[in-house]
Write a protein that holds these residues in place. Structure first.
Motif, PDB file in Angstrom:
ATOM      1  N   SER A   1       0.870  -1.179   0.000  1.00 41.69           N
ATOM      2  CA  SER A   1       0.000   0.000   0.000  1.00 41.69           C
ATOM      3  C   SER A   1       0.902   1.222   0.000  1.00 41.69           C
ATOM      4  O   SER A   1       1.593   1.484   0.989  1.00 41.69           O
ATOM      5  CB  SER A   1      -0.920   0.021   1.228  1.00 41.69           C
ATOM      6  OG  SER A   1      -1.874  -1.020   1.141  1.00 41.69           O
TER       7      SER A   1
ATOM      8  N   GLU B   1      -2.865   7.139  -4.579  1.00 41.11           N
ATOM      9  CA  GLU B   1      -2.263   6.009  -3.891  1.00 41.11           C
ATOM     10  C   GLU B   1      -2.962   4.719  -4.303  1.00 41.11           C
ATOM     11  O   GLU B   1      -4.113   4.723  -4.761  1.00 41.11           O
ATOM     12  CB  GLU B   1      -2.304   6.182  -2.373  1.00 41.11           C
ATOM     13  CG  GLU B   1      -3.677   6.097  -1.750  1.00 41.11           C
ATOM     14  CD  GLU B   1      -3.632   6.023  -0.232  1.00 41.11           C
ATOM     15  OE1 GLU B   1      -2.678   5.444   0.310  1.00 41.11           O
ATOM     16  OE2 GLU B   1      -4.570   6.530   0.401  1.00 41.11           O
TER      17      GLU B   1
ATOM     18  N   SER C   1      -3.737   0.827  -2.775  1.00 41.63           N
ATOM     19  CA  SER C   1      -3.736  -0.009  -1.580  1.00 41.63           C
ATOM     20  C   SER C   1      -3.806  -1.474  -1.979  1.00 41.63           C
ATOM     21  O   SER C   1      -4.806  -1.941  -2.544  1.00 41.63           O
ATOM     22  CB  SER C   1      -4.927   0.334  -0.677  1.00 41.63           C
ATOM     23  OG  SER C   1      -5.045  -0.609   0.371  1.00 41.63           O
TER      24      SER C   1
ATOM     25  N   HIS D   1      -3.635  -3.770   0.304  1.00 45.80           N
ATOM     26  CA  HIS D   1      -4.348  -4.438   1.394  1.00 45.80           C
ATOM     27  C   HIS D   1      -5.844  -4.499   1.125  1.00 45.80           C
ATOM     28  O   HIS D   1      -6.495  -5.491   1.433  1.00 45.80           O
ATOM     29  CB  HIS D   1      -4.083  -3.699   2.713  1.00 45.80           C
ATOM     30  CG  HIS D   1      -2.660  -3.727   3.130  1.00 45.80           C
ATOM     31  ND1 HIS D   1      -2.046  -2.680   3.792  1.00 45.80           N
ATOM     32  CD2 HIS D   1      -1.689  -4.661   2.963  1.00 45.80           C
ATOM     33  CE1 HIS D   1      -0.777  -2.974   4.024  1.00 45.80           C
ATOM     34  NE2 HIS D   1      -0.533  -4.171   3.532  1.00 45.80           N
TER      35      HIS D   1
ATOM     36  N   ASP E   1      -2.125   1.939   6.226  1.00 40.07           N
ATOM     37  CA  ASP E   1      -3.081   2.074   5.126  1.00 40.07           C
ATOM     38  C   ASP E   1      -4.340   2.730   5.671  1.00 40.07           C
ATOM     39  O   ASP E   1      -4.896   2.279   6.674  1.00 40.07           O
ATOM     40  CB  ASP E   1      -3.408   0.706   4.537  1.00 40.07           C
ATOM     41  CG  ASP E   1      -4.144   0.821   3.208  1.00 40.07           C
ATOM     42  OD1 ASP E   1      -4.041   1.885   2.573  1.00 40.07           O
ATOM     43  OD2 ASP E   1      -4.816  -0.152   2.810  1.00 40.07           O
TER      44      ASP E   1
ATOM     45  N   TRP F   1      -8.200   4.560   4.675  1.00 38.96           N
ATOM     46  CA  TRP F   1      -9.265   4.673   3.687  1.00 38.96           C
ATOM     47  C   TRP F   1     -10.419   5.472   4.286  1.00 38.96           C
ATOM     48  O   TRP F   1     -10.544   5.573   5.511  1.00 38.96           O
ATOM     49  CB  TRP F   1      -9.730   3.290   3.225  1.00 38.96           C
ATOM     50  CG  TRP F   1     -10.194   2.387   4.329  1.00 38.96           C
ATOM     51  CD1 TRP F   1     -11.456   2.218   4.787  1.00 38.96           C
ATOM     52  CD2 TRP F   1      -9.348   1.526   5.141  1.00 38.96           C
ATOM     53  NE1 TRP F   1     -11.487   1.309   5.825  1.00 38.96           N
ATOM     54  CE2 TRP F   1     -10.209   0.867   6.056  1.00 38.96           C
ATOM     55  CE3 TRP F   1      -7.976   1.263   5.166  1.00 38.96           C
ATOM     56  CZ2 TRP F   1      -9.734  -0.041   6.993  1.00 38.96           C
ATOM     57  CZ3 TRP F   1      -7.509   0.354   6.100  1.00 38.96           C
ATOM     58  CH2 TRP F   1      -8.364  -0.287   7.000  1.00 38.96           C
TER      59      TRP F   1
END
Length: 815
Positions: free
Chosen positions: A100, A117, A119, A121, A729, A731
């Motif tokens: 990530s 970005e 990710s 994960h 990470d 979000w």
């Protein structure tokens, strides 16, 4: 939806756009890898072969690095991007599996203006940006971190966004228009967010920013633009709104002009000056006593008159004339060895004591017949003989009452035998007879008595001693220091201590507060987490859904009994809030009720969403289904999952989620998350990060102070963050659906809520069919704004047929 209809109509009206060539104007292109001058000497980066033979790429290693543009280079980037609304992000990359990392980031302090970005994960691509003062994140579910080469293109045109992966259009959305008004001090990073977070691991090449729409055709020449961009459409709408505003302003100006013309008719107006009851026109000059004055732009400006010495002929000499400041030539008479001016009188007494009166006329002293003298009512000892009259007067006679030539700032004073002029206190004579006087500037000439801690200010005929800042008056000429702290005449914050000083005071924040003394903010030693605000020393005000001294604990509304969901829904706790999610076998009917009442049964049999094998029959049940074996048949109990047959009793791991295990049991597929046994030395640390004891797997919080273990989660700036094997990470925090026309995002909260008052809302589902009438009866489209007629600082907006006006305080301060 209406915006899309207008956009499509706009495309049809204006026809197909021109096909672009592959050449790009260098002034519109930012080749990031070239500009940053990456090479073998760059720590943490190594040059490697690219996607095609002979191309140059760079491997971003799992090592400390700082790939950041210099201040000069970053500003060159921003000059091309600043206040542009059409640009394209291009990159060719090969990201390590499950990494990530940030591809590039443009941010100022904690404000991410443009950040891309990927990710590994959560298998998603994220675009972080800002609109005004509000942050936004767009999430695109897609696997980039698969250790394979991908071409990525993200084209933004105003509020229109298109994501291409490997020349395939993956997503197309309408978003809030990103702001590119980057402030000074903004930084540009490649392959990381900062020195500690967002490390991209893998290979990158051809990372570019193109200040143009549809830039993906540079990467994929076979793609083409066939329609004007969203920015073209927004520009057209903006021009219409600007024309509306110009029309409204022009109409208002025309109306005011007509009113003034009707009122003024044929009048000619100019600025004039008035002095002593006389009005003077612009640029007109006149003499006032011993001053030359001029009317300039309605203001009187005067200068002291300079008198030349007159050159007089024979039998004339310079003398003062009534009403004139300067001497003029006047006839003279010679009599008994003395010189007399025209009109002057003199008495001569004979040897017998008889008075004879002479007056200078036509350069000769002529005899004046006496008409007799009035009887005096005072004794002879109090009678005074005069040199210009044969009649005596009593002592104390008021000569000033007869006639004098004393002008402004000069007063008439009586002597024994005549009247003289004397300047008022604070004025000096402009000529020897004191008839005209001017003010003395005691401050400039040092003729004042102001003592220390004061400032001298000149006034007409005098002066004033004003106390300096921080001092109070003792008498008219001196001041002393006073204690602003005791008298409460300070500007210290309520949470600051006031200390008196010579000529002023100092403010120092109280323990537990930080600031410059005039502004003090509470300081919480451990910080306030999850969006909490520090309101007093080590006291946090927690947002809704969190509790604890540092707001570190999420309130589980489901387990604490705060929530009662419908029987067809389960209560799901989330950071800061909860929602009632339809149980397996149910789905929402589109009403999105908070308690789950809108959940209804899914007909798995009718929709084909069952796992019954071909030898069984699907029967729909409330909240599920049943795989029944027809009478007389021997069924296998097998399942169908993702189009493949799974045998009864078979167990397997999902292809796209290695942490979930599924099994087939008599036609039913049941899946669950892998159970973590941290005592097992072979446990999968990716699925069970909480079992990872290594220090290298810990993560540093964004504030640079708190350490988290692998598997820990927290909330930061309305984002849910997780530490996974040393990588952070984050979000967007999930929020419940807001299905309303007007919504508001309250301060210090992460999720919007519905409001009925459109003027309170900061988010509106625009309906372009609803218009407004402004105060000048001009039709305004929804979303448009204007300055209210007759004001300078009142801004009005049209919000779906509602006019909302507010005063801009900053505008008022600038007036």
């Amino acid at each position: 939806m209406e915006s899309w209809i207008l956009l499509r109509t706009f495309c049809l009206i204006f026809g197909l756009g021109a096909v672009w060539g592959l050449g790009v104007d260098p002034s519109l292109q930012i080749d990031i890898l070239t500009e940053l001058e990456l090479g073998e000497s760059t720590t943490g980066v190594r040059q490697v072969p690219g996607l095609h033979n002979g191309t140059k790429a760079f491997l971003f290693q799992d090592a400390p690095r700082s790939i950041k543009a210099s201040t000069v280079t970053a500003e060159q980037f921003f000059q091309k991007l600043r206040n542009k609304h059409e640009f394209t992000i291009l990159a060719t990359l090969k990201q390590s599996h499950l990494n990530s990392g940030v591809i590039f980031s443009i941010h100022h302090v904690d404000h991410r203006y443009l950040e891309l970005e990927s990710s590994g994960h959560r298998n998603e691509v994220r675009l972080h940006y800002r609109t005004g003062s509000r942050p936004h994140t767009e999430v695109f579910p897609y696997i980039l971190a698969d250790d394979k080469w991908h071409k990525l293109s993200l084209a933004i045109s105003a509020s229109h966004l298109i994501l291409h992966i490997d020349c395939n259009k993956i997503y197309e959305r309408v978003v809030e228009k990103p702001s590119t008004d980057f402030p000074l001090g903004t930084t540009f990073w490649l392959g990381q967010r900062n020195n500690a977070h967002g490390y991209f691991k893998g290979i990158m090449q051809d990372v570019q920013l193109l200040v143009m729409p549809q830039g993906f055709i540079v990467q994929c020449p076979d793609l083409n633009r066939t329609c004007p961009t969203c920015n073209d459409f927004h520009g057209l709408v903006q021009k219409i709104m600007e024309l509306q505003d110009i029309l409204a302003k022009t109409s208002a100006k025309l109306s005011r002009a007509e009113q003034r013309m009707n009122r003024l008719d044929q009048c000619y107006c100019e600025r004039t000056c008035t002095m002593k009851g006389t009005t003077y026109r612009e640029f007109e000059s006149w003499t006032d006593g011993c001053k030359n004055c001029t009317c300039l732009n309605g203001t009187i400006q005067c200068e002291t008159l300079s008198c030349p010495t007159p050159d007089c002929p024979r039998k004339m000499a310079p003398a003062y004339v009534d009403g004139k400041c300067c001497k003029e030539c006047k006839s003279i008479c010679q009599f008994q060895g003395r010189t007399y001016f025209e009109g002057e009188r003199n008495t001569v007494y004979s040897s017998s004591g008889v008075c004879v009166l002479y007056e200078c006329k036509d350069q000769t002293m002529k005899l004046i017949e006496s008409s007799g003298c009035p009887t005096l009512d005072c004794p002879e000892s109090q009678q005074i003989t005069l040199s210009h009259s044969c009649c005596k007067v009593c002592k104390g006679y008021d000569f000033c009452s007869e006639r004098h030539n004393c002008m402004e700032n000069s007063v008439c004073r009586n002597l024994n035998d005549r009247a003289v002029c004397s300047c008022r206190d604070g004025f000096r004579a402009l000529r020897e007879d004191n008839a005209y006087c001017e003010d003395i500037d005691e401050c400039a000439e040092g003729r004042h008595y102001c003592r220390e801690n004061t400032m001298c200010v000149n006034t007409p005929g005098s002066f004033m001693c004003i106390c300096k800042t921080g001092y109070i008056r003792i008498d008219d000429y001196s001041c002393t220091e006073h204690d602003e702290c005791v008298t409460n005449q300070h500007n210290c914050d309520e949470n600051a201590l006031c200390f008196n000083t010579v000529g002023g005071h100092n403010c120092v924040c109280k323990p537990g507060y930080t600031g410059n003394g005039t502004t003090c903010k509470a300081f919480c030693r451990d910080g306030c987490r999850n969006g909490g605000a520090c309101i007093a020393a080590n006291v946090c005000a927690c947002p809704q859904g969190f509790t604890g001294p540092s707001c570190e604990t999420d309130i589980d509304e489901c387990s604490d009994g705060f929530v009662q969901c419908d029987s067809r829904a389960n209560c799901i706790n989330l950071p800061g809030w909860y929602h009632c999610e339809c149980r397996d076998g149910y789905h929402d009917n589109g009403m999105f009720s908070l308690s789950g009442e809108s959940c209804e049964d899914i007909d798995e049999c009718g929709t084909g969403r069952h796992s019954c094998a071909n030898d069984t029959i699907c029967f729909n049940l409330d909240g599920g289904y049943d795989c029944r074996c027809p009478h007389g048949k021997n069924c296998t109990g097998d399942c169908i999952h993702d189009g493949k047959i799974k045998h009864n009793g078979q167990i397997w791991v999902l292809e796209n989620d290695r942490c979930s295990v599924c099994s087939c049991q008599n036609g039913f597929v049941m899946c669950r998350r892998m159970v973590c046994d941290c005592e097992n030395p072979t446990v999968d640390l990716f699925c069970c990060p909480e079992c990872d004891p290594r220090l290298s797997s810990q993560c540093l919080h964004q504030n640079g102070e708190t350490l988290y273990n692998s598997g820990d989660t927290w909330v930061q700036n309305c984002q849910q963050c997780r530490c996974l094997q040393g990588e952070v990470d984050c979000w967007p925090l999930p929020c419940p659906e807001v299905e309303c026309e007007f919504s508001l995002l309250p301060e210090n909260e992460c999720c919007p809520r519905c409001v009925t008052d459109p003027c309170q809302a900061n988010t509106i589902r625009n309906d372009i069919t609803k218009t407004c009438l402004d105060e000048m009866n001009v039709v305004r489209f929804t979303g448009s704004s204007w300055i209210k007629h007759g004001t300078e600082c009142t801004l009005c907006q049209c919000k779906n047929g509602h006019v909302c006006c507010s005063v801009d305080p900053q505008c008022l301060q600038e007036l």
